[in-house]
Scaffold this motif. Structure first.
Motif, short mmCIF file in Angstrom:
data_model
loop_
_atom_site.label_atom_id
_atom_site.label_comp_id
_atom_site.label_asym_id
_atom_site.label_seq_id
_atom_site.Cartn_x
_atom_site.Cartn_y
_atom_site.Cartn_z
N SER A 93 37.87 45.84 39.38
CA SER A 93 37.00 45.06 40.26
C SER A 93 36.50 45.91 41.42
CB SER A 93 37.75 43.83 40.79
OG SER A 93 37.96 42.88 39.78
N SER A 228 33.94 38.26 43.39
CA SER A 228 34.31 36.88 43.04
C SER A 228 33.61 36.37 41.79
CB SER A 228 34.00 35.94 44.21
OG SER A 228 32.61 35.97 44.51
N GLU A 229 32.75 37.17 41.15
CA GLU A 229 32.00 36.69 39.98
C GLU A 229 32.94 36.45 38.80
OE1 GLU A 229 29.60 35.85 36.81
OE2 GLU A 229 30.93 37.60 36.78
N PHE A 230 32.80 35.31 38.17
CA PHE A 230 33.71 34.91 37.10
C PHE A 230 33.03 34.83 35.73
CE2 PHE A 230 35.40 31.45 34.47
CZ PHE A 230 36.70 31.87 34.27
N PRO A 243 38.84 37.69 38.66
CA PRO A 243 38.77 36.22 38.48
C PRO A 243 39.20 35.72 37.10
CG PRO A 243 36.87 36.98 39.70
CD PRO A 243 37.59 38.21 39.24
N ALA A 247 42.59 33.37 36.36
CA ALA A 247 42.46 32.11 35.63
C ALA A 247 43.36 32.09 34.40
CB ALA A 247 41.01 31.88 35.22
N THR A 264 46.86 35.13 43.51
CA THR A 264 45.71 34.72 44.33
C THR A 264 45.69 35.46 45.65
OG1 THR A 264 45.76 32.52 43.31
CG2 THR A 264 44.54 32.76 45.38
N THR A 267 44.22 38.83 45.29
CA THR A 267 42.77 38.85 45.12
C THR A 267 42.02 38.43 46.38
OG1 THR A 267 42.74 36.56 44.28
CG2 THR A 267 43.06 38.31 42.68
#
Length: 292
Positions: A93, A228-230, A243, A247, A264, A267
């Protein structure tokens, strides 16, 4: 005076409610990351851990998908390998975010400078169409990206994310940088040209140093959006970034909230620290050009 005091009291009360609304989820997540699964489900709830543990964070570093075995803590374990993939995902990331920021500042900076300094037929329309591309839903163009990347062999690679992320972040960077370049006096460049400086030298030596707050602000906003793009990371790769991996810690059969809370925090902390470190540039960059 009473009216002023009442108004001020209402403002501070509203601000306090807003802060609680924003900060409480972060507090609850941080608190949960130091608890065991059995303690987090206790009634009444413990607002401070009675027996703080670092097992959740150790599990993240070691890749242990079951920091609390069935014999240790109530049978709540995580059966996925997402924990083992989290630290590599954080590194990827960061790599993707840095690459997206670099490409946005180079391409977006050049485009923003061109829109700011050059007027050509259709320039306003081109600029508005570029900004309008921000409202295109991500799901509307993911299929073309998927087909093209599959044909050229870029699926499940960081480069696929860098290219696709630029489609959404470049309009933002161009808008911010054009606004900032508009606030830089053109007379400075004209004076440099009289002394024999080229347009490129004016850009690199005069405009870029003055526009540094705008460049930093644009880079930070682009990085936060990339981090933060999922959706695209899930579709175009096998969960290479943070992300989708976080998940993946959720499992319908077996689920450890405490491990998810620790993941979390891993991140959330990097972008928060970056935003706090450069908040002055963010405010300056966003405010530039609003008053002339």
């Amino acid at each position: 005076m009473k009216t002023s005091l009442m108004r001020r009291t209402l403002v501070y009360a509203g601000l306090a409610v807003f802060l609680v609304w924003i900060l409480f989820p972060l507090y609850f997540t941080a608190l949960s990351s130091f608890m065991t699964p059995s303690e987090i489900g206790s009634v009444p709830f413990h607002w401070l851990p009675e027996e703080p543990t670092l097992a959740n964070y150790v599990a993240i570093f070691t890749g242990d998908s079951a920091p609390f075995s069935s014999g240790q803590d109530g049978g709540i374990v995580s059966s996925t390998d997402a924990v083992a993939r989290l630290m590599p995902a954080i590194g990827r990331s960061l790599l993707v975010g840095i690459a997206v920021v670099a490409s946005n500042l180079i391409i977006g900076g050049a485009a923003g400078y061109a829109f700011s300094r050059y007027e050509f037929r259709g320039s306003t329309l081109a600029y508005l169409l570029l900004l309008a591309s921000r409202v295109v839903p991500a799901i509307a163009i993911v299929l073309p990206f998927f087909i093209v990347f599959r044909q050229v062999g870029l699926l499940n690679t960081p480069l696929a994310l860098v290219i696709s992320y630029n489609a959404f972040t470049l309009p933002l960077a161009v808008w911010l940088l054009k606004t900032y370049f508009d606030s830089v006096p053109k007379e400075l460049e004209e004076a440099a040209k009289i002394d024999g400086a080229s347009r490129l030298r004016c850009l690199l030596v005069i405009v870029v140093p003055i526009a540094r707050p705008g460049l930093i602000a644009a880079g930070l906003l682009v990085f936060l959006e990339s981090w933060s793009e999922f959706f695209y990371s899930l579709v175009l790769t096998n969960g290479l970034t943070v992300p989708p991996v976080v998940a993946g810690l959720q499992n319908l059969q077996q689920f450890s909230w405490t491990t998810l809370a620790a993941a979390t925090m891993f991140t959330v902390v990097p972008p928060v620290l970056i935003a706090l470190a450069f908040q002055r540039y963010i405010v300056t960059g966003l405010a530039a050009g609003s008053v002339k």
